[in-house]
Design a protein around this motif. Structure first.
Motif, PDB file in Angstrom:
ATOM      1  N   UNK A   1       0.828  -1.212   0.000  1.00  0.00           N
ATOM      2  CA  UNK A   1       0.000   0.000   0.000  1.00  0.00           C
ATOM      3  C   UNK A   1       0.861   1.259   0.000  1.00  0.00           C
ATOM      4  N   UNK A   2       1.973   1.207   0.696  1.00  0.00           N
ATOM      5  CA  UNK A   2       2.884   2.355   0.718  1.00  0.00           C
ATOM      6  C   UNK A   2       3.452   2.602  -0.675  1.00  0.00           C
ATOM      7  N   UNK A   3       3.890   1.542  -1.337  1.00  0.00           N
ATOM      8  CA  UNK A   3       4.419   1.699  -2.692  1.00  0.00           C
ATOM      9  C   UNK A   3       3.315   2.092  -3.668  1.00  0.00           C
ATOM     10  N   UNK A   4       2.119   1.548  -3.509  1.00  0.00           N
ATOM     11  CA  UNK A   4       1.011   1.896  -4.402  1.00  0.00           C
ATOM     12  C   UNK A   4       0.722   3.394  -4.348  1.00  0.00           C
ATOM     13  N   UNK A   5       0.764   3.942  -3.176  1.00  0.00           N
ATOM     14  CA  UNK A   5       0.530   5.382  -3.019  1.00  0.00           C
ATOM     15  C   UNK A   5       1.600   6.182  -3.771  1.00  0.00           C
ATOM     16  N   UNK A   6       2.838   5.817  -3.581  1.00  0.00           N
ATOM     17  CA  UNK A   6       3.928   6.526  -4.264  1.00  0.00           C
ATOM     18  C   UNK A   6       3.897   6.269  -5.770  1.00  0.00           C
ATOM     19  N   UNK A   7       3.443   5.092  -6.160  1.00  0.00           N
ATOM     20  CA  UNK A   7       3.335   4.732  -7.577  1.00  0.00           C
ATOM     21  C   UNK A   7       2.370   5.672  -8.301  1.00  0.00           C
ATOM     22  N   UNK A   8       1.227   5.947  -7.674  1.00  0.00           N
ATOM     23  CA  UNK A   8       0.251   6.856  -8.300  1.00  0.00           C
ATOM     24  C   UNK A   8       0.863   8.244  -8.473  1.00  0.00           C
ATOM     25  N   UNK A   9       1.561   8.720  -7.459  1.00  0.00           N
ATOM     26  CA  UNK A   9       2.229  10.020  -7.582  1.00  0.00           C
ATOM     27  C   UNK A   9       3.213  10.002  -8.751  1.00  0.00           C
ATOM     28  N   UNK A  10       4.015   8.967  -8.832  1.00  0.00           N
ATOM     29  CA  UNK A  10       5.010   8.862  -9.905  1.00  0.00           C
ATOM     30  C   UNK A  10       4.345   8.784 -11.268  1.00  0.00           C
ATOM     31  N   UNK A  11       3.265   8.036 -11.363  1.00  0.00           N
ATOM     32  CA  UNK A  11       2.532   7.927 -12.623  1.00  0.00           C
ATOM     33  C   UNK A  11       2.063   9.297 -13.099  1.00  0.00           C
ATOM     34  N   UNK A  12       1.525  10.074 -12.175  1.00  0.00           N
ATOM     35  CA  UNK A  12       1.031  11.402 -12.554  1.00  0.00           C
ATOM     36  C   UNK A  12       2.166  12.371 -12.867  1.00  0.00           C
TER      37      UNK A  12
ATOM     38  N   UNK B   1       4.665  15.286 -17.108  1.00  0.00           N
ATOM     39  CA  UNK B   1       5.866  15.603 -17.863  1.00  0.00           C
ATOM     40  C   UNK B   1       6.643  16.792 -17.343  1.00  0.00           C
ATOM     41  N   UNK B   2       6.399  17.184 -16.107  1.00  0.00           N
ATOM     42  CA  UNK B   2       7.095  18.334 -15.521  1.00  0.00           C
ATOM     43  C   UNK B   2       7.686  17.959 -14.169  1.00  0.00           C
ATOM     44  N   UNK B   3       8.855  18.470 -13.892  1.00  0.00           N
ATOM     45  CA  UNK B   3       9.456  18.314 -12.578  1.00  0.00           C
ATOM     46  C   UNK B   3      10.230  17.026 -12.415  1.00  0.00           C
ATOM     47  N   UNK B   4      11.103  17.060 -11.443  1.00  0.00           N
ATOM     48  CA  UNK B   4      11.905  15.890 -11.077  1.00  0.00           C
ATOM     49  C   UNK B   4      11.025  14.964 -10.251  1.00  0.00           C
ATOM     50  N   UNK B   5      10.868  13.742 -10.675  1.00  0.00           N
ATOM     51  CA  UNK B   5       9.937  12.821 -10.033  1.00  0.00           C
ATOM     52  C   UNK B   5      10.317  12.472  -8.599  1.00  0.00           C
ATOM     53  N   UNK B   6      11.575  12.690  -8.222  1.00  0.00           N
ATOM     54  CA  UNK B   6      12.009  12.408  -6.855  1.00  0.00           C
ATOM     55  C   UNK B   6      12.099  13.670  -5.994  1.00  0.00           C
ATOM     56  N   UNK B   7      11.783  14.818  -6.577  1.00  0.00           N
ATOM     57  CA  UNK B   7      11.814  16.079  -5.849  1.00  0.00           C
ATOM     58  C   UNK B   7      10.568  16.189  -4.965  1.00  0.00           C
ATOM     59  N   UNK B   8      10.779  16.496  -3.704  1.00  0.00           N
ATOM     60  CA  UNK B   8       9.670  16.561  -2.744  1.00  0.00           C
ATOM     61  C   UNK B   8       8.598  17.558  -3.184  1.00  0.00           C
ATOM     62  N   UNK B   9       8.983  18.734  -3.660  1.00  0.00           N
ATOM     63  CA  UNK B   9       7.978  19.739  -4.023  1.00  0.00           C
ATOM     64  C   UNK B   9       7.163  19.291  -5.237  1.00  0.00           C
ATOM     65  N   UNK B  10       7.778  18.607  -6.182  1.00  0.00           N
ATOM     66  CA  UNK B  10       7.041  18.083  -7.337  1.00  0.00           C
ATOM     67  C   UNK B  10       5.996  17.074  -6.863  1.00  0.00           C
TER      68      UNK B  10
END
Length: 181
Positions: free
Chosen positions: A73-84, A89-98
């Protein structure tokens, strides 16, 4: 996990002949480990891509198969963020503010799915099935919170409900992946 698995799989391949010759029981175990890791192995784990997300989805399935529900569930949550982030197509995917910006949009979509009058950022409003994404995020948030807070709430879902919803999640995520990427 993906990067380390990508390093281990070739090592297991290299050791196969030696294990077969000198330690047959370990050869069987090594092959099982290899077969389990291969779908997760991805050397470019630090680069956001379709393949990265596909491998992460395999990792979520793997966690669920091993009954590691909290990790899934923890990874699923982060996965959705990464997918979006990838879709946007903007921002560094590992940047907290993005990630926080995307999380705010998902929170607004979840609030809308609960009937609240909340404005959505333009980029999110233009997504196909934004309402469905909001519902998925809302459900995942509730599920993750029930787990994170050890179901210490009067309206906490039962263990069986949590397990059923968790096991259905990879198919929902795959549908979202197919829709957006």
């Amino acid at each position: 996990v993906m990067r380390l698995a990508s390093e281990l799989v070739p090592l297991l391949d290299d050791a196969r002949a030696e294990l077969e010759r000198w330690a047959k029981p370990f050869a069987v175990i090594a092959e099982r480990v290899r077969a389990e890791l291969e779908p997760l192995a991805y050397a470019e784990a630090d680069r956001l891509s379709r393949e990265n997300l596909r491998r992460q989805l395999e990792l979520i399935r793997h966690y669920l198969k091993k009954d590691l529900i909290v990790q899934a569930m923890t990874l699923a949550r982060e996965w959705i963020l990464s997918l979006l982030v990838l879709r946007r197509g903007e921002g560094d995917w590992l940047d907290r503010s993005t990630r926080e910006e995307v999380e705010k949009a998902l929170g607004a979509a979840a609030a809308r799915s609960r009937g609240e009058a909340v404005a959505l950022p333009e980029w999110f409003a233009s997504l196909p099935d934004g309402e469905k994404i909001g519902q998925l995020w809302n459900g995942l948030t509730n599920l993750r919170n029930a787990l994170a807070h050890c179901a210490m709430s009067r309206d906490a879902p039962s263990v069986q409900t949590i397990l059923t919803k968790a096991r259905n999640l990879p198919d929902q995520l795959r549908a979202l992946f197919d829709l957006l990427v």
